[in-house]
Design a protein around this motif. Structure first.
Motif, PDB file in Angstrom:
ATOM      1  N   VAL A  88       0.860  -1.181   0.000  1.00  7.56           N
ATOM      2  CA  VAL A  88       0.000   0.000   0.000  1.00  7.56           C
ATOM      3  C   VAL A  88       0.895   1.229   0.000  1.00  7.56           C
ATOM      4  N   ARG A  89       0.554   2.188  -0.842  1.00  3.34           N
ATOM      5  CA  ARG A  89       1.331   3.427  -0.906  1.00  3.34           C
ATOM      6  C   ARG A  89       1.304   4.138   0.438  1.00  3.34           C
ATOM      7  N   THR A 104      -4.244   0.316  14.521  1.00  3.39           N
ATOM      8  CA  THR A 104      -3.028   0.752  15.202  1.00  3.39           C
ATOM      9  C   THR A 104      -2.163   1.494  14.186  1.00  3.39           C
ATOM     10  N   SER A 105      -1.092   2.123  14.632  1.00  2.59           N
ATOM     11  CA  SER A 105      -0.192   2.831  13.713  1.00  2.59           C
ATOM     12  C   SER A 105       0.418   1.867  12.702  1.00  2.59           C
ATOM     13  N   PRO A 111      -1.943  -1.907   5.855  1.00  2.00           N
ATOM     14  CA  PRO A 111      -3.262  -2.502   6.090  1.00  2.00           C
ATOM     15  C   PRO A 111      -3.334  -4.011   5.862  1.00  2.00           C
ATOM     16  N   PHE A 112      -2.382  -4.586   5.125  1.00  2.00           N
ATOM     17  CA  PHE A 112      -2.385  -6.030   4.925  1.00  2.00           C
ATOM     18  C   PHE A 112      -2.233  -6.787   6.248  1.00  2.00           C
ATOM     19  N   ALA A 164      -9.537  -1.822   4.309  1.00  4.09           N
ATOM     20  CA  ALA A 164      -9.946  -1.809   2.898  1.00  4.09           C
ATOM     21  C   ALA A 164     -10.125  -0.375   2.403  1.00  4.09           C
ATOM     22  N   GLN A 165     -10.675   0.478   3.243  1.00  5.42           N
ATOM     23  CA  GLN A 165     -10.854   1.882   2.868  1.00  5.42           C
ATOM     24  C   GLN A 165      -9.501   2.557   2.643  1.00  5.42           C
ATOM     25  N   ILE A 166      -8.520   2.232   3.477  1.00  6.33           N
ATOM     26  CA  ILE A 166      -7.179   2.812   3.309  1.00  6.33           C
ATOM     27  C   ILE A 166      -6.557   2.340   1.998  1.00  6.33           C
TER      28      ILE A 166
END
Length: 188
Positions: A88-89, A104-105, A111-112, A164-166
């Motif tokens: 994820v970018r 969490t941070s 996000p994976f 998923a939104q991220i």
């Protein structure tokens, strides 16, 4: 070894068949937004112990949402192993901690991790049972006692919605090799 494909069964609620989990995220959030899904999930859980029906005026919509959530779980199950090839970018700017939502941070940055942790703690079948049970209980006019954990799958499902939104907002990059050389890919 035979590669079994898991159908996301999106045709039940979206009218189209989507098999790529990254494309699925876009279709899923076009059908409803993050707040809608989280509020619906909260209402499902709230109505499990109520003696009144959720969406008494149109309970058929609950079944459609059940199929959408079930497709979402299948896509999340596929996404748990995608971190080896996709990344994820990074967020372009420093954001408020409120934008992390339930993550969490570490989960916000990658996000994976959310999908991996969700299926370590709880089996896919347990999520299916959870969805079926909260759908059933939210549509039942009778209070029923149950002795199983509804909170853990609820928390993980909420985190998966946020993750998923991220992925949708930031997009993904394909990892070319071990040196992390990558190229930008649009998720849709």
């Amino acid at each position: 070894m035979k590669n079994n494909k898991i159908s996301l069964e999106t045709h039940f609620w979206s009218g189209q068949e989507v098999e790529n989990p990254f494309e699925f995220i876009e279709v899923f959030f076009e059908y409803g937004n993050l707040d809608y899904y989280k509020e619906t999930l909260n209402q499902f859980l709230f109505h499990t112990e109520q003696q009144k029906l959720y969406e008494k005026g149109y309970p058929g919509q609950i079944f459609i949402l059940y199929t959408a959530f079930r497709s979402f779980l299948k896509a999340c199950f596929k996404l748990r192993s995608k971190s080896e090839k996709w990344k994820v970018r990074k967020a372009l700017e420093k954001r408020s901690i409120l934008e992390q939502a339930s993550l969490t941070s570490e989960e916000y940055q990658n996000p994976f991790v959310v999908f991996q942790n969700a299926f370590i703690d709880t089996a896919f079948e347990e999520y299916e049972f959870f969805l079926c049970e909260i759908t059933h209980l939210s549509l039942s006019p009778f209070g029923e006692e149950f002795d199983y954990d509804l909170i853990t799958p609820f928390i993980h499902l909420t985190k998966m919605l946020d993750a998923a939104q991220i992925i949708r907002e930031r997009g993904i990059k394909k990892i070319k090799d071990k040196k992390s050389i990558s190229r930008d890919i649009k998720p849709s």
